[in-house]
Design an enzyme around this catalytic site. Structure first.
Site, mmCIF file in Angstrom:
data_model
loop_
_atom_site.group_PDB
_atom_site.id
_atom_site.type_symbol
_atom_site.label_atom_id
_atom_site.label_comp_id
_atom_site.label_asym_id
_atom_site.label_seq_id
_atom_site.Cartn_x
_atom_site.Cartn_y
_atom_site.Cartn_z
ATOM 1 N N ASP A 14 -1.030 56.472 13.313
ATOM 2 C CA ASP A 14 -1.741 55.481 13.793
ATOM 3 C C ASP A 14 -1.952 54.159 12.833
ATOM 4 O O ASP A 14 -1.473 54.339 11.580
ATOM 5 C CB ASP A 14 -3.208 55.819 14.321
ATOM 6 C CG ASP A 14 -3.174 56.931 15.357
ATOM 7 O OD1 ASP A 14 -2.122 57.201 15.942
ATOM 8 O OD2 ASP A 14 -4.281 57.386 15.774
ATOM 9 N N HIS A 27 -1.707 58.791 9.791
ATOM 10 C CA HIS A 27 -1.626 57.172 9.508
ATOM 11 C C HIS A 27 -0.482 56.569 9.096
ATOM 12 O O HIS A 27 -0.165 56.955 7.839
ATOM 13 C CB HIS A 27 -3.019 56.928 9.300
ATOM 14 C CG HIS A 27 -4.093 57.301 10.165
ATOM 15 N ND1 HIS A 27 -4.641 58.579 9.843
ATOM 16 C CD2 HIS A 27 -4.945 56.715 11.188
ATOM 17 C CE1 HIS A 27 -5.604 58.760 10.966
ATOM 18 N NE2 HIS A 27 -5.807 57.423 11.519
HETATM 19 NI NI NI Z 1 -6.973 54.430 14.380
#
Ligand code: NI
Length: 475
Positions: free
Chosen positions: A281, A424
């Site tokens: 992400d 991430h």
């Molecule tokens: Ni996020």
């Protein structure tokens, strides 16, 4: 070879004006201009040549307009039908204006000094034109922006339709009959999965990409042979395939074809292979994401990236590389606002802005969505016309910022078959963890796939718009 006219517009007279009294410099500059124009003309000839085989209507107008910082290398047809030619020139002007707006330096914000640096860019425009038996013309424009720092420029394709007997433009929607997209979807899926060399390069999530409502069948040309569809570079295949064209004979476009969806639901289609989906992400980030992509490329693995629209705008080349490696690129909103705290209008604006960023980088809207903070109540859900993907294992990589801690979470999570792992794509620690994680998981017998591929393979389901796929689903 069709007759062609080349117009070279340049600023020589202007340069003479500025340089009067220094004739040595001015002739030096005009020599330079002349060289630049010759170079651009040659590049234009090469660019146009790719399309010249399919110019069935009218006469080609070629323009090489060298200016600083923006130059134009354009080719478009003149049909001899005044109303249509006016419209075509209007389209070319719109394309030029949009290009100018994108590349001309804007106002210098107060308090900042103008660096004086201007991006030099070239707008290339080429076209194909097709004529049908009933005097309909499809005009296909290919548009490429070249700057010094674009590694692999994207070619945008736009198609316009005209009726030459009434001198009018026809919107594409009016030309599509019942089951148009459905028939095109069934035909293309069958063709690309069974025909060389397409079957070797077709991305694993082709069923999603080529679904009737995925937006790939409203851009087409009518030719004497059938309906011609264009698929952007990197859209269905690796970049080496270039723009892919497929003509579907008219009779196949009219036939009732069984929807391939039914086949997917046969339980035997469900894979018993061990699969896991890595998801990243908050990117793209040129350093961390590229390092993650290096690992995926090295091991032939795929992952899913939920990217932010504002960063997609900033780092389009990273996004293109994600897609080129067969990864799934989803939306994670424009700039990470909590959707459950926004009004319906604010959510809609955010989705539109993000879709525009994806369109610009990849030539298409994002097809899947992960809400920031995983926040997705009923009101948010109603507005999302994409499958909504959450996760089932949270590595907390944003908190630990430590590769070993990330690995420990994954290794201590037991059986990972069918799981979706949250990471991430913006931390170098996560990139370091990925470099170890990918060969580790493959060594354990897991295939690394995208979330959509996992849903299809493990659940026999085509991801549905507006449905939340979360923790309990990915167990
Ligand atoms: Ni996020």
């Amino acid at each position: 070879m069709k007759p062609k006219r080349i117009f070279a517009f340049f600023l020589m007279s202007l340069l003479f004006l500025f340089c009067c009294g220094c004739s040595a410099t001015s002739s030096g500059l005009s020599m330079l201009n002349h060289k630049k124009i010759t170079e651009l003309t040659l590049k234009g000839e090469t660019y146009w040549a790719a399309y010249q085989e399919h110019q069935e209507v009218g006469e080609a107008i070629s323009i090489v307009d060298y200016q600083k910082p923006l130059s134009y290398v354009l080719q478009y047809p003149q049909t001899g039908h005044t109303a249509i030619d006016d419209r075509i020139e209007g389209i070319v002007t719109e394309i030029r204006n949009a290009f100018d707006q994108e590349f001309l330096p804007g106002e210098t914000p107060a308090g900042e000094t103008d660096s004086g640096k201007k991006t030099e860019a070239v707008l290339y425009l080429g076209y194909e034109s097709y004529l049908t038996d009933n005097d309909q013309m499809s005009l296909v424009f290919f548009e490429t922006h070249e700057t010094a720092d674009t590694l692999s420029p994207h070619t945008r394709i736009q198609i316009f339709h005209f009726d030459l007997s009434s001198d009018t433009e026809i919107p594409a929607e009016e030309l599509m009959w019942e089951d148009f997209a459905k028939n095109a979807s069934a035909y293309t899926q069958k063709y690309f999965t069974t025909t060389e060399p397409y079957n070797e390069g077709l991305f694993g999530n082709y069923a999603t990409l080529l679904a009737p409502d995925a937006g790939r069948f409203d851009r087409f040309a009518f030719t004497a042979e059938g309906v011609l569809f264009y698929f952007d570079r990197y859209d269905l295949f690796p970049g080496s395939y270039g723009i892919v064209r497929l003509t579907i004979p008219y009779e196949d476009m009219r036939t009732k074809i069984e929807t391939p969806k039914e086949e997917i639901f046969i339980p035997t289609e469900i894979s018993h292979k061990k699969m896991v989906a890595l998801t990243y992400d908050d990117g793209p980030n040129p350093i961390a994401t590229n390092a993650i992509l290096d690992t995926l490329e090295q091991y032939g693995a795929r992952a899913t990236f939920f990217d932010l629209g504002c960063l997609v705008e900033k780092y389009p080349d990273v996004v293109k590389r994600e897609a080129a490696l067969g990864c799934e690129v989803g939306s994670h909103s424009y700039d990470h606002k909590n959707f459950s705290k926004l009004t319906a209008a604010e959510i809609s604006a955010d989705l539109q802005k993000t879709a525009a960023a994806f369109q610009k980088a990849l030539g298409k809207d994002p097809a899947v969505f992960r809400p920031p903070y995983g926040a997705c109540d009923e009101n948010v859900k109603k507005q999302i016309s994409m499958p909504i993907y959450l996760w089932s294992i949270d590595t907390l990589d944003w908190k630990s910022r430590n590769a070993k801690a990330v690995l420990d979470v994954v290794k201590s999570s037991g059986d990972l078959d069918g799981k979706v792992i949250l990471l991430h794509g913006i931390y170098t620690s996560t990139a370091e963890a990925t470099a170890v994680l990918v060969p580790y998981l493959q060594g354990q017998g897991y295939e690394l796939v995208t979330v959509s591929e996992l849903i299809q393979a493990k659940h026999g389901e085509t991801p549905a718009s507006g449905k939340i796929y979360g923790y309990s689903y990915f167990q």
